[in-house]
Design an enzyme around this catalytic site. Sequence first.
Site, PDB file in Angstrom:
ATOM      1  N   ARG A  57      38.751  43.821  34.506  1.00  0.00           N
ATOM      2  CA  ARG A  57      38.841  45.196  33.997  1.00  0.00           C
ATOM      3  C   ARG A  57      39.728  46.100  34.830  1.00  0.00           C
ATOM      4  O   ARG A  57      40.575  46.822  34.287  1.00  0.00           O
ATOM      5  CB  ARG A  57      37.446  45.853  33.946  1.00  0.00           C
ATOM      6  CG  ARG A  57      36.660  45.554  32.725  1.00  0.00           C
ATOM      7  CD  ARG A  57      35.202  45.456  33.091  1.00  0.00           C
ATOM      8  NE  ARG A  57      35.055  44.313  33.972  1.00  0.00           N
ATOM      9  CZ  ARG A  57      34.874  43.077  33.533  1.00  0.00           C
ATOM     10  NH1 ARG A  57      34.761  42.852  32.266  1.00  0.00           N
ATOM     11  NH2 ARG A  57      34.789  42.050  34.379  1.00  0.00           N
ATOM     12  N   THR A  58      39.505  46.114  36.134  1.00  0.00           N
ATOM     13  CA  THR A  58      40.218  47.104  36.958  1.00  0.00           C
ATOM     14  C   THR A  58      41.718  46.831  36.898  1.00  0.00           C
ATOM     15  O   THR A  58      42.519  47.739  36.648  1.00  0.00           O
ATOM     16  CB  THR A  58      39.709  47.050  38.411  1.00  0.00           C
ATOM     17  OG1 THR A  58      38.282  47.120  38.375  1.00  0.00           O
ATOM     18  CG2 THR A  58      40.256  48.194  39.223  1.00  0.00           C
ATOM     19  N   LYS A  90      51.335  32.691  54.101  1.00  0.00           N
ATOM     20  CA  LYS A  90      52.083  32.220  55.289  1.00  0.00           C
ATOM     21  C   LYS A  90      51.647  32.952  56.553  1.00  0.00           C
ATOM     22  O   LYS A  90      52.231  32.781  57.605  1.00  0.00           O
ATOM     23  CB  LYS A  90      53.578  32.461  55.077  1.00  0.00           C
ATOM     24  CG  LYS A  90      54.173  31.795  53.864  1.00  0.00           C
ATOM     25  CD  LYS A  90      55.646  32.214  53.720  1.00  0.00           C
ATOM     26  CE  LYS A  90      56.138  32.051  52.305  1.00  0.00           C
ATOM     27  NZ  LYS A  90      57.331  32.876  52.034  1.00  0.00           N
ATOM     28  N   ARG A 100      43.158  46.057  45.525  1.00  0.00           N
ATOM     29  CA  ARG A 100      41.771  45.572  45.723  1.00  0.00           C
ATOM     30  C   ARG A 100      41.802  44.549  46.848  1.00  0.00           C
ATOM     31  O   ARG A 100      42.681  43.679  46.877  1.00  0.00           O
ATOM     32  CB  ARG A 100      41.224  44.931  44.455  1.00  0.00           C
ATOM     33  CG  ARG A 100      39.885  44.219  44.705  1.00  0.00           C
ATOM     34  CD  ARG A 100      39.214  43.748  43.461  1.00  0.00           C
ATOM     35  NE  ARG A 100      38.682  44.877  42.698  1.00  0.00           N
ATOM     36  CZ  ARG A 100      37.928  44.741  41.614  1.00  0.00           C
ATOM     37  NH1 ARG A 100      37.620  43.533  41.174  1.00  0.00           N
ATOM     38  NH2 ARG A 100      37.489  45.799  40.963  1.00  0.00           N
ATOM     39  N   HIS A 104      34.468  52.050  45.232  1.00  0.00           N
ATOM     40  CA  HIS A 104      35.256  51.710  44.042  1.00  0.00           C
ATOM     41  C   HIS A 104      35.448  53.029  43.275  1.00  0.00           C
ATOM     42  O   HIS A 104      34.859  53.249  42.223  1.00  0.00           O
ATOM     43  CB  HIS A 104      34.491  50.683  43.206  1.00  0.00           C
ATOM     44  CG  HIS A 104      35.298  49.979  42.155  1.00  0.00           C
ATOM     45  ND1 HIS A 104      36.567  50.381  41.765  1.00  0.00           N
ATOM     46  CD2 HIS A 104      35.001  48.885  41.404  1.00  0.00           C
ATOM     47  CE1 HIS A 104      37.008  49.564  40.828  1.00  0.00           C
ATOM     48  NE2 HIS A 104      36.079  48.645  40.589  1.00  0.00           N
TER      49      HIS A 104
HETATM   50  N1   CP Z   1      34.269  46.842  37.080  1.00  0.00           N
HETATM   51  C1   CP Z   1      35.109  46.037  37.745  1.00  0.00           C
HETATM   52  O1   CP Z   1      35.543  46.321  38.876  1.00  0.00           O
HETATM   53  O2   CP Z   1      35.426  44.893  37.064  1.00  0.00           O
HETATM   54  P1   CP Z   1      36.500  43.820  37.535  1.00  0.00           P
HETATM   55  O3   CP Z   1      35.959  43.164  38.786  1.00  0.00           O
HETATM   56  O4   CP Z   1      36.669  42.874  36.401  1.00  0.00           O
HETATM   57  O5   CP Z   1      37.757  44.568  37.869  1.00  0.00           O
END
Ligand code: CP
Length: 303
Positions: free
Chosen positions: A51-52, A80, A101, A129
Amino acid sequence: MKKKDLISINDFTKEEYMRIMELAGEFEENPNQDLLQGKVVASLFFEPSTRTRLSFETAISRLGGKIIGFTDSSSSSVKKGETLHDTIKMVSNYADMIVMRHPLEGSARYAAEVSDVPVINAGDGANQHPTQTLLDMYSILKTQDTLDNMNIFMVGDLKYGRTVHSLLMAMSQFENPIFNFIAPEELQMPDEYKLYLKNLGIRYFEHKEFTDIISEADIIYMTRVQKERFSDPIEYEKVKNVYILKNDMLENTKPNLKILHPLPRVNEIHTDVDENTKAYYFTQALNGVFTREAIISHIMNLK
Ligand code: CP
């Protein structure tokens, strides 16, 4: 002008939250706006995501920007031995903004310090998040018409769940929230977040079960027990199915109740809940596109 990053949800003020909500509403009405034309955004995912990453990439595309990056750091020079410092230094030479991320808590703040261009934290370990929180707030606002007076049940992995940590901090800015934390002993809300609420005089309650009190909830925020955060697989097995929300549990709940989940789910929401009008998690994920368009627009000062 000083660059603007979004690393912790507390990097934005309440006024900025409301500006993001307003912009998200505008993007929901009209998602395709060429505001990022000629700009390049780097999407660096050192941890898996559906999603993110995809909603960010959709948001960037709908704004007319270009995307570079990786979905798996093993395809980059990290493999590396290149450090996060050098990776970010290089990418900030190529792109106008970085979405990252990373599994390490604090990595996003470090990247923002190294980078000459804005950095958006798309999740750093069990820490924060913030973009998920803004889409959660947009989902609450859309379904409840307010962010005040919410009784929010947070269920599942409250220890490692970065989404609940960010959401708790953001909702604390609004009038009279009540938090109910439902978690097994091993996955309780960390003390630092409880102290945060205590210092603000905000009420919270801790429970091991929630069937008896579910009728009080405005929002039930279910979370996945995150296997990847456990060093001992036996500990994960003990708690993995501790809460499973089923449709028959929703019979005597408030009419305005909505069930949120950042997703992915494993077993914690039975599929028989999906058709219930109180289930909102798939629309919540769609709201991620509009909210991320709004966040990019705000950070890049596009409107
Ligand atoms: N909600 C969320 O962070 O989903 P993903 O891990 O799929 O990005």
